[in-house]
Design an enzyme around this catalytic site. Structure first.
Site, mmCIF file in Angstrom:
data_model
loop_
_atom_site.group_PDB
_atom_site.id
_atom_site.type_symbol
_atom_site.label_atom_id
_atom_site.label_comp_id
_atom_site.label_asym_id
_atom_site.label_seq_id
_atom_site.Cartn_x
_atom_site.Cartn_y
_atom_site.Cartn_z
ATOM 1 N N LYS A 1 21.695 30.704 -5.882
ATOM 2 C CA LYS A 1 20.722 31.452 -5.090
ATOM 3 C C LYS A 1 21.393 31.990 -3.817
ATOM 4 O O LYS A 1 22.517 31.577 -3.481
ATOM 5 C CB LYS A 1 19.533 30.530 -4.790
ATOM 6 C CG LYS A 1 18.790 30.082 -6.060
ATOM 7 C CD LYS A 1 17.623 29.134 -5.762
ATOM 8 C CE LYS A 1 16.873 28.773 -7.043
ATOM 9 N NZ LYS A 1 15.702 27.871 -6.785
ATOM 10 N N TYR B 1 10.608 34.774 -12.315
ATOM 11 C CA TYR B 1 9.744 33.648 -11.935
ATOM 12 C C TYR B 1 8.275 33.915 -12.281
ATOM 13 O O TYR B 1 7.383 33.360 -11.642
ATOM 14 C CB TYR B 1 9.892 33.367 -10.438
ATOM 15 C CG TYR B 1 11.102 32.525 -10.066
ATOM 16 C CD1 TYR B 1 11.338 31.284 -10.656
ATOM 17 C CD2 TYR B 1 12.004 32.956 -9.087
ATOM 18 C CE1 TYR B 1 12.442 30.508 -10.308
ATOM 19 C CE2 TYR B 1 13.112 32.173 -8.726
ATOM 20 C CZ TYR B 1 13.321 30.951 -9.344
ATOM 21 O OH TYR B 1 14.401 30.178 -8.990
ATOM 22 N N PHE C 1 3.565 29.484 -2.942
ATOM 23 C CA PHE C 1 4.907 29.743 -2.418
ATOM 24 C C PHE C 1 5.584 30.934 -3.095
ATOM 25 O O PHE C 1 6.731 31.247 -2.790
ATOM 26 C CB PHE C 1 5.790 28.490 -2.549
ATOM 27 C CG PHE C 1 5.960 27.978 -3.964
ATOM 28 C CD1 PHE C 1 6.872 28.547 -4.844
ATOM 29 C CD2 PHE C 1 5.197 26.901 -4.422
ATOM 30 C CE1 PHE C 1 7.032 28.091 -6.139
ATOM 31 C CE2 PHE C 1 5.346 26.427 -5.730
ATOM 32 C CZ PHE C 1 6.268 27.019 -6.583
ATOM 33 N N ARG D 1 20.310 21.035 -16.195
ATOM 34 C CA ARG D 1 19.227 20.565 -15.309
ATOM 35 C C ARG D 1 19.605 19.231 -14.666
ATOM 36 O O ARG D 1 19.328 19.016 -13.484
ATOM 37 C CB ARG D 1 17.927 20.410 -16.102
ATOM 38 C CG ARG D 1 17.343 21.700 -16.606
ATOM 39 C CD ARG D 1 16.623 22.481 -15.550
ATOM 40 N NE ARG D 1 15.357 21.893 -15.169
ATOM 41 C CZ ARG D 1 14.484 22.486 -14.345
ATOM 42 N NH1 ARG D 1 14.758 23.691 -13.841
ATOM 43 N NH2 ARG D 1 13.359 21.904 -14.019
ATOM 44 N N THR E 1 13.966 19.445 -8.376
ATOM 45 C CA THR E 1 13.581 20.649 -7.628
ATOM 46 C C THR E 1 13.624 20.402 -6.122
ATOM 47 O O THR E 1 14.122 21.238 -5.360
ATOM 48 C CB THR E 1 12.156 21.090 -8.044
ATOM 49 O OG1 THR E 1 12.138 21.250 -9.469
ATOM 50 C CG2 THR E 1 11.754 22.391 -7.381
ATOM 51 N N ARG F 1 22.091 19.641 -6.130
ATOM 52 C CA ARG F 1 21.110 19.693 -5.038
ATOM 53 C C ARG F 1 21.181 18.431 -4.181
ATOM 54 O O ARG F 1 21.038 18.495 -2.957
ATOM 55 C CB ARG F 1 19.706 19.893 -5.611
ATOM 56 C CG ARG F 1 19.476 21.320 -6.140
ATOM 57 C CD ARG F 1 18.180 21.389 -6.917
ATOM 58 N NE ARG F 1 17.839 22.731 -7.386
ATOM 59 C CZ ARG F 1 16.968 22.962 -8.359
ATOM 60 N NH1 ARG F 1 16.359 21.955 -8.962
ATOM 61 N NH2 ARG F 1 16.700 24.207 -8.727
ATOM 62 N N ASN G 1 17.002 25.508 -2.197
ATOM 63 C CA ASN G 1 17.664 24.519 -3.060
ATOM 64 C C ASN G 1 18.842 25.070 -3.870
ATOM 65 O O ASN G 1 19.236 24.505 -4.876
ATOM 66 C CB ASN G 1 16.639 23.781 -3.932
ATOM 67 C CG ASN G 1 15.898 24.695 -4.894
ATOM 68 O OD1 ASN G 1 16.117 25.909 -4.897
ATOM 69 N ND2 ASN G 1 15.041 24.127 -5.707
ATOM 70 N N HIS H 1 19.528 27.682 -9.499
ATOM 71 C CA HIS H 1 18.518 27.703 -10.563
ATOM 72 C C HIS H 1 19.161 27.316 -11.880
ATOM 73 O O HIS H 1 20.302 27.680 -12.142
ATOM 74 C CB HIS H 1 17.934 29.122 -10.714
ATOM 75 C CG HIS H 1 17.253 29.328 -12.034
ATOM 76 N ND1 HIS H 1 15.968 28.925 -12.268
ATOM 77 C CD2 HIS H 1 17.710 29.842 -13.209
ATOM 78 C CE1 HIS H 1 15.653 29.204 -13.538
ATOM 79 N NE2 HIS H 1 16.693 29.761 -14.121
ATOM 80 N N GLU I 1 15.679 34.245 -20.062
ATOM 81 C CA GLU I 1 16.392 34.517 -18.812
ATOM 82 C C GLU I 1 17.737 35.201 -19.072
ATOM 83 O O GLU I 1 18.127 36.120 -18.340
ATOM 84 C CB GLU I 1 16.569 33.208 -18.032
ATOM 85 C CG GLU I 1 15.236 32.671 -17.510
ATOM 86 C CD GLU I 1 15.305 31.250 -16.972
ATOM 87 O OE1 GLU I 1 16.402 30.643 -16.955
ATOM 88 O OE2 GLU I 1 14.239 30.741 -16.555
HETATM 89 P P1 GTP Z 1 14.493 26.743 -10.629
HETATM 90 O O1 GTP Z 1 15.703 26.203 -11.342
HETATM 91 O O2 GTP Z 1 14.814 27.615 -9.447
HETATM 92 O O3 GTP Z 1 13.529 27.407 -11.593
HETATM 93 O O4 GTP Z 1 13.785 25.445 -10.005
HETATM 94 P P2 GTP Z 1 12.963 24.332 -10.780
HETATM 95 O O5 GTP Z 1 12.848 24.647 -12.234
HETATM 96 O O6 GTP Z 1 13.566 23.029 -10.412
HETATM 97 O O7 GTP Z 1 11.531 24.448 -10.093
HETATM 98 P P3 GTP Z 1 10.360 25.503 -10.397
HETATM 99 O O8 GTP Z 1 10.723 26.378 -11.547
HETATM 100 O O9 GTP Z 1 9.093 24.735 -10.474
HETATM 101 O O10 GTP Z 1 10.337 26.355 -9.051
HETATM 102 C C1 GTP Z 1 11.222 27.440 -8.872
HETATM 103 C C2 GTP Z 1 11.716 27.452 -7.458
HETATM 104 O O11 GTP Z 1 10.617 27.716 -6.593
HETATM 105 C C3 GTP Z 1 12.274 26.122 -6.950
HETATM 106 O O12 GTP Z 1 13.616 25.902 -7.311
HETATM 107 C C4 GTP Z 1 12.125 26.296 -5.458
HETATM 108 O O13 GTP Z 1 13.159 27.119 -4.923
HETATM 109 C C5 GTP Z 1 10.804 27.050 -5.371
HETATM 110 N N1 GTP Z 1 9.711 26.099 -5.201
HETATM 111 C C6 GTP Z 1 9.131 25.298 -6.126
HETATM 112 N N2 GTP Z 1 8.153 24.548 -5.595
HETATM 113 C C7 GTP Z 1 8.114 24.894 -4.296
HETATM 114 C C8 GTP Z 1 7.305 24.476 -3.194
HETATM 115 O O14 GTP Z 1 6.424 23.624 -3.319
HETATM 116 N N3 GTP Z 1 7.567 25.078 -1.991
HETATM 117 C C9 GTP Z 1 8.523 26.017 -1.820
HETATM 118 N N4 GTP Z 1 8.728 26.552 -0.618
HETATM 119 N N5 GTP Z 1 9.290 26.434 -2.823
HETATM 120 C C10 GTP Z 1 9.090 25.874 -4.044
HETATM 121 MG MG MG Z 2 12.244 26.509 -12.934
#
Ligand code: GTP
Ligand code: MG
Length: 148
Positions: free
Chosen positions: A9, A49, A57, A85, A91, A102, A112, A115, A126
């Site tokens: 990112k 996304y 968010f 993962r 996350t 992370r 974070n 992705h 994707e």
């Molecule tokens: P990705 O690998 O980026 O898809 O992350 P993930 O699969 O671990 O989490 P998810 O797909 O649920 O969310 C995508 C991204 O949205 C996260 O990696 C964070 O950067 C952001 N995100 C998720 N939950 C929150 C939240 O509660 N607050 C904020 N600010 N950002 C969030």
């Molecule tokens: Mg995700």
């Protein structure tokens, strides 16, 4: 063999973590089959996304992801999606074990740094979204030293 979409990112790029992150996947034995540095448009990121579009968010997430270039990559190898993962960690970086990307390099969920696809199906979607031009196929000279 399985492929996963991994993306550094904008914060990971800005913080100079590109080399560290790539090194982890290389050292584990995964094979890099596509990579580019790119400034993604908001429209493109909204597609990436789209499953999160109802979240509070979401707008902040798109703004963050569009705030600078990302490194888009496809890594290939046995169990690449699930292992990717695991290598990323949770996350929320505060819930990520030390030793994960992370857990070692970041603090806030909204910053974070990386992705990773969460399932084989989403990896396919994707990869098609980020690499419509296709991937590089080649034989890695190390394969027989990595796989039994
Ligand atoms: P990705 O690998 O980026 O898809 O992350 P993930 O699969 O671990 O989490 P998810 O797909 O649920 O969310 C995508 C991204 O949205 C996260 O990696 C964070 O950067 C952001 N995100 C998720 N939950 C929150 C939240 O509660 N607050 C904020 N600010 N950002 C969030
Ligand atoms: Mg995700």
């Amino acid at each position: 063999t399985e492929q996963t979409y991994i993306m550094i990112k904008p914060d990971g790029v800005q913080r100079g973590l590109v080399g560290e992150i790539i090194a982890r996947f290389e050292k584990r034995g995964y094979k890099l089959v596509a990579m580019k540095l790119m400034q993604a448009s908001k429209e493109h990121l909204e597609k990436h996304y789209e499953d999160l579009s109802s979240k509070g968010f979401f707008n902040g997430l798109i703004k963050y992801m569009a705030s600078g270039p990302v490194v888009a990559m496809v890594w290939e190898g046995k169990d690449a999606v699930k292992q990717g993962r695991a290598m990323l960690g949770a996350t929320n970086p505060l819930a990520s074990a030390p030793g994960t990307i992370r857990g070692d390099y970041c603090i806030d969920t909204g910053r974070n740094i990386i992705h990773g696809s969460d399932a084989v199906d989403s990896a396919k979607k994707e990869i098609a979204l980020w690499f419509p031009e296709g991937l590089c196929q080649y034989t890695a000279a190390t394969a027989s030293w990595i796989y039994e």
